[in-house]
Design an enzyme around this catalytic site. Sequence first.
Site, mmCIF file in Angstrom:
data_model
loop_
_atom_site.group_PDB
_atom_site.id
_atom_site.type_symbol
_atom_site.label_atom_id
_atom_site.label_comp_id
_atom_site.label_asym_id
_atom_site.label_seq_id
_atom_site.Cartn_x
_atom_site.Cartn_y
_atom_site.Cartn_z
ATOM 1 C CD GLN A 62 -4.916 5.987 -11.548
ATOM 2 O OE1 GLN A 62 -4.897 5.701 -12.561
ATOM 3 N NE2 GLN A 62 -4.732 7.019 -11.151
ATOM 4 C CG HIS A 104 -7.241 1.203 -14.273
ATOM 5 N ND1 HIS A 104 -7.905 2.546 -14.248
ATOM 6 C CD2 HIS A 104 -6.555 1.128 -13.856
ATOM 7 C CE1 HIS A 104 -6.739 3.009 -13.842
ATOM 8 N NE2 HIS A 104 -6.372 2.333 -14.162
ATOM 9 C CD GLU A 109 -3.133 0.775 -15.839
ATOM 10 O OE1 GLU A 109 -3.518 0.898 -16.689
ATOM 11 O OE2 GLU A 109 -2.344 0.587 -14.826
ATOM 12 C CG HIS A 166 -2.757 1.256 -10.137
ATOM 13 N ND1 HIS A 166 -3.777 0.711 -10.518
ATOM 14 C CD2 HIS A 166 -2.592 2.696 -11.392
ATOM 15 C CE1 HIS A 166 -4.515 1.459 -11.685
ATOM 16 N NE2 HIS A 166 -3.266 2.325 -11.901
ATOM 17 N NE ARG A 202 -8.087 11.773 -11.180
ATOM 18 C CZ ARG A 202 -8.496 12.548 -11.336
ATOM 19 N NH1 ARG A 202 -9.942 13.068 -11.505
ATOM 20 N NH2 ARG A 202 -8.359 12.733 -13.485
#
Length: 330
Positions: free
Chosen positions: A103, A105, A122, A180, A200
Site C-alpha cells: 500500500q 498513503h 507514519e 510499504h 491498496r
Amino acid sequence: MGSVAKTVFVEMTPFRVEPRFVGRVWGWKDLRPWYDRAAKEEPIGEVWLTGDDCAAATGPRAGKALGEIFKEMPQAMLGEGASSCDSPLLIKVIFAREKLSVQVHPDDRLAQKYGQPRGKTECWYALAAEAGAQVAAGLKAGVTMDEVRAGIEGGTLEKSLRMLSVRAGDMIYVDAGTVHAIWPGSVLLETQQNCDLTYRMYDYGRGRELHIEKSLEATQLKTKAGKVAPRVMEDRTILVDSPYFTVERIPVEVSRSSTSLHREDELKDGLAYLFAAEGSGRLSSPSFGEVDIPPRGIVAIPAASPIFAIQDMGDLDLIRITPRWPRPAA
C-alpha cells in the site's frame, strides 16, 4: 479549518484513553499477553490508542470520545502553535499474523485534493520481533513507475520492494508516498498523522478493494523511509523526530517531574502522550490525584495539564509521543 488561539485558559488534567480493538483479516485471534482480548469473529489487527472514537477512561470527561474532547477543548488540549482544532495523531499497535496489503498513503497535498484534511506520514517502533521478521519500506533503487504498474497487474510487486529486517527496538520511518507493507513476525507501535487513508496496490487475492490509480498517483519512487538511528541524550533517547511527530523513550528512575519531560527545543505547553511499552506507571499530583498507566496503556497529557510526577510502578518502559506542526504546503 480554524487555528487555535495562543492562550490556554483552562487547566485540564491528564487522562487515560481506552483502547479500541479493530478487526483486520490479517490480524491475531488472541492478543494475550499483550492485551486481555480475544477475537470473537474477525481477527484483531490493530489496537487504536488515540483514535477519534476512543473514549477517555479516567477524569471528568470519562466516557467521552477523544475526537469530541479535542473539538470542545482545543486550547486546553493543543496549546500554542497548533494548526488545527482536531486530534493531530493516530497511535496504534499493529498485530499481523499474515502479510498486510502492499500500500501507499497520500501526502497532505494529494489528500486535500480528494477532500481529506491531511495525508499520512507514519513510523513503526518494534515492541517485539521474531527472528526473520521483515517489513517493506520503499522501492528498490532504479524501479520505475512502469515496473510498479506491471508488478501490480502481474502479481509480482513484491520483487520491487525494499525489505528491511526488524528487531525489537528498531524505529522505521515511513513518509507519505512510500510503497510499504508489514509482514508477520513483529508487534509494532505505529505513530501517524490522524488519517486512516490507505491506497491498496496489491492484496494477495483477499478480495478487498484496490485503489490502483490513486496509489500510483500517490507513489514516490524515492522517499526518506527507512530505519532511524536512535539519538541517545542525557535524559532521553529520541527514536524519531519528523515534521509531524517526535517519539522518545523516557527513563524513569523511581520518579521524575513532568517539567523534565520537555526538551529544551520544544513548546512547553503542547500536547503529549505517554505510552507504557512495558511495565506500568502512575501519574500523581495534588491537582488531580492519580492516573495509572497499565502495560500497553496510554495517557493523554493536555497542553494545559498541571504539573505532576510520574512514577515507575514496576519495569516501566515509557514512550513519549508529541505532535509537531508543519507549515502548510505552498
